[in-house]
Enzyme design. Structure first.
Site, PDB file in Angstrom:
ATOM      1  N   GLY A  99       0.834  -1.194   0.000  1.00  0.00           N
ATOM      2  CA  GLY A  99       0.000   0.000   0.000  1.00  0.00           C
ATOM      3  C   GLY A  99       0.868   1.244   0.000  1.00  0.00           C
ATOM      4  CB  CYS A 100       0.197   4.685   1.149  1.00  0.00           C
ATOM      5  SG  CYS A 100       1.055   6.261   1.325  1.00  0.00           S
TER       6      CYS A 100
END
Length: 210
Positions: free
Chosen positions: A58-59
């Site tokens: 993810g981020c």
């Protein structure tokens, strides 16, 4: 995180999609596991097989933040890996056409913390069962993946995944050989430490039962 965060009252509109003067990422580490090395500021450091690990979950802001808290971790850099575009920009990666994943390079001291402990922490700070995204961040650049730098790292990673599956987790994390790591723009580095904000789509969950 683009427009997907509007449903959260606009609180996180800039997360992982903030605008900043463009800066070209720096290529680091990569080729064969026996030769791969992480490079910081142009200087080679620890070999991938002995003190560097690469994770996508993810981020990269949140992954970086929580990996930095693990004792024995020396440094964490946000960047890109796995795609076909040379020297990718954040805009290219977020366009979902570069093939790159938001990835962190974790440099650690093997004398203080094992690769298994580092990889285990990775599986605890993101949801390895979510495909094509993490939390509200949806897109191929946010997929879960471990980029291994040696046969040992691959074996350990696959062992951890089997442990999670035995506990009922439908793990979708990809296990791929490490490729060239492109360091992200400066404004992505140490984002939460600099901003004083708190990660919103990552949290530690003790998934291994210990």
């Amino acid at each position: 995180m683009r427009g997907l965060l509007l449903g959260f009252g606009g609180l996180f509109l800039i997360a992982c999609s903030c605008s900043s003067p463009s800066a070209q990422p720096t290529a680091t580490a990569a080729p064969a596991p026996s030769e791969a090395a992480m490079v910081a500021d142009g200087e080679p450091t620890a070999p991938v097989a002995d003190g560097v690990a690469y994770f996508a979950g993810g981020c990269f802001w949140g992954v970086e933040h929580y990996m930095q808290e693990l004792p024995g971790v020396i440094s964490v850099e946000s960047g890109y890996m796995g795609g076909h575009v040379e020297s990718p920009s954040y805009e290219q990666v977020s366009s979902m056409t570069s093939g790159h994943l938001e990835t962190v390079a974790v440099r650690f001291d093997p004398g203080r913390v094992s690769y298994e402990a580092v990889a285990k922490r990775f599986f605890e700070i993101h949801d390895p069962t979510q495909a094509d995204g993490q939390g509200p961040d949806i897109g191929p650049e946010y997929r879960s993946a471990v980029f291994y730098g040696s046969p040992e790292q691959k074996q350990i990673t696959e062992g951890l995944i089997e442990r999670l599956r035995a506990r009922g987790y439908d793990v979708v994390t990809e296990v791929r050989p490490a490729e060239r790591f492109w360091k992200a723009e400066d404004y992505h580095q140490d984002y939460y430490a600099r901003s004083g904000k708190t990660p919103y789509c990552h949290a530690r969950v003790r998934r291994f039962g210990d």
